[in-house]
Design a protein around this motif. Sequence first.
Motif, PDB file in Angstrom:
ATOM      1  N   GLU A   1       0.831  -1.202   0.000  1.00 11.40           N
ATOM      2  CA  GLU A   1       0.000   0.000   0.000  1.00 11.40           C
ATOM      3  C   GLU A   1       0.871   1.259   0.000  1.00 11.40           C
ATOM      4  N   VAL A   2       1.932   1.243   0.781  1.00  7.53           N
ATOM      5  CA  VAL A   2       2.866   2.374   0.814  1.00  7.53           C
ATOM      6  C   VAL A   2       3.495   2.567  -0.565  1.00  7.53           C
ATOM      7  N   LYS A   3       3.899   1.477  -1.203  1.00  4.76           N
ATOM      8  CA  LYS A   3       4.505   1.563  -2.537  1.00  4.76           C
ATOM      9  C   LYS A   3       3.518   2.130  -3.558  1.00  4.76           C
ATOM     10  N   ARG A   4       2.266   1.663  -3.497  1.00  3.22           N
ATOM     11  CA  ARG A   4       1.247   2.189  -4.430  1.00  3.22           C
ATOM     12  C   ARG A   4       1.031   3.683  -4.212  1.00  3.22           C
ATOM     13  N   PHE A   5       0.990   4.100  -2.950  1.00  2.00           N
ATOM     14  CA  PHE A   5       0.795   5.511  -2.658  1.00  2.00           C
ATOM     15  C   PHE A   5       1.974   6.342  -3.162  1.00  2.00           C
ATOM     16  N   ALA A   6       3.193   5.851  -2.944  1.00  2.00           N
ATOM     17  CA  ALA A   6       4.381   6.567  -3.417  1.00  2.00           C
ATOM     18  C   ALA A   6       4.359   6.700  -4.935  1.00  2.00           C
ATOM     19  N   LYS A   7       3.966   5.636  -5.612  1.00  3.14           N
ATOM     20  CA  LYS A   7       3.879   5.676  -7.076  1.00  3.14           C
ATOM     21  C   LYS A   7       2.822   6.693  -7.518  1.00  3.14           C
ATOM     22  N   PHE A   8       1.682   6.711  -6.814  1.00  2.00           N
ATOM     23  CA  PHE A   8       0.625   7.664  -7.118  1.00  2.00           C
ATOM     24  C   PHE A   8       1.137   9.100  -6.977  1.00  2.00           C
ATOM     25  N   VAL A   9       1.821   9.401  -5.889  1.00  3.96           N
ATOM     26  CA  VAL A   9       2.341  10.752  -5.648  1.00  3.96           C
ATOM     27  C   VAL A   9       3.355  11.127  -6.722  1.00  3.96           C
ATOM     28  N   LYS A  10       4.225  10.197  -7.082  1.00 10.13           N
ATOM     29  CA  LYS A  10       5.238  10.465  -8.113  1.00 10.13           C
ATOM     30  C   LYS A  10       4.575  10.794  -9.451  1.00 10.13           C
ATOM     31  N   GLU A  11       3.572  10.020  -9.817  1.00  9.14           N
ATOM     32  CA  GLU A  11       2.864  10.273 -11.069  1.00  9.14           C
ATOM     33  C   GLU A  11       2.093  11.584 -11.010  1.00  9.14           C
ATOM     34  N   ARG A  12       1.451  11.868  -9.882  1.00  8.52           N
ATOM     35  CA  ARG A  12       0.706  13.117  -9.721  1.00  8.52           C
ATOM     36  C   ARG A  12       1.635  14.315  -9.862  1.00  8.52           C
ATOM     37  N   ASP A  13       2.818  14.229  -9.266  1.00 13.97           N
ATOM     38  CA  ASP A  13       3.755  15.342  -9.322  1.00 13.97           C
ATOM     39  C   ASP A  13       4.321  15.536 -10.728  1.00 13.97           C
ATOM     40  N   LYS A  14       4.445  14.468 -11.494  1.00 11.67           N
ATOM     41  CA  LYS A  14       4.897  14.592 -12.886  1.00 11.67           C
ATOM     42  C   LYS A  14       3.888  15.393 -13.701  1.00 11.67           C
ATOM     43  N   LYS A  15       2.603  15.174 -13.419  1.00 18.24           N
ATOM     44  CA  LYS A  15       1.539  15.876 -14.138  1.00 18.24           C
ATOM     45  C   LYS A  15       1.525  17.350 -13.799  1.00 18.24           C
ATOM     46  N   ASP A  16       1.925  17.697 -12.570  1.00 18.24           N
ATOM     47  CA  ASP A  16       1.922  19.089 -12.120  1.00 18.24           C
ATOM     48  C   ASP A  16       3.065  19.894 -12.742  1.00 18.24           C
ATOM     49  N   ASP A  17       4.102  19.226 -13.226  1.00 16.09           N
ATOM     50  CA  ASP A  17       5.264  19.932 -13.790  1.00 16.09           C
ATOM     51  C   ASP A  17       4.992  20.541 -15.110  1.00 16.09           C
TER      52      ASP A  17
END
Length: 118
Positions: free
Chosen positions: A102-118
């Motif tokens: 679950e922690v890994k999935r959340f980290a992946k989600f945050v990483k992808e979300r932050d890529k979209k914000d750039d």
Amino acid sequence: MNENFATRLRKAMELRQMKAVDLANKTGIDRGSISHYMNGSYKPSGNNTDKLAEALGVDTAWLMGYDVPMTRSNPEQPVSDDVLKFALFGGEQEITDAQLEEVKRFAKFVKERDKKDD
């Protein structure tokens, strides 16, 4: 883990010819805390561990005592499950495989979300 944090911290400081005051100036961590880390009476928070590792040019996992190369690793290189568990819970609390995933999935989600914000 065959060497503890304090031993590795002192070794890295010696190799970089840094004193506690130098490390304090470079990291923003007060000298008293660094002294406690060096003598093993306290362990730093994850954030301070990262600051120390960066300032000393060593791998965070190495500094924590793991059997990895001393030099900083590629930031895109995956982190082992043991290192992740230690970073999250300080090695003092067991977590289940489901919690780790679950922690890994959340980290992946945050990483992808932050890529979209750039």
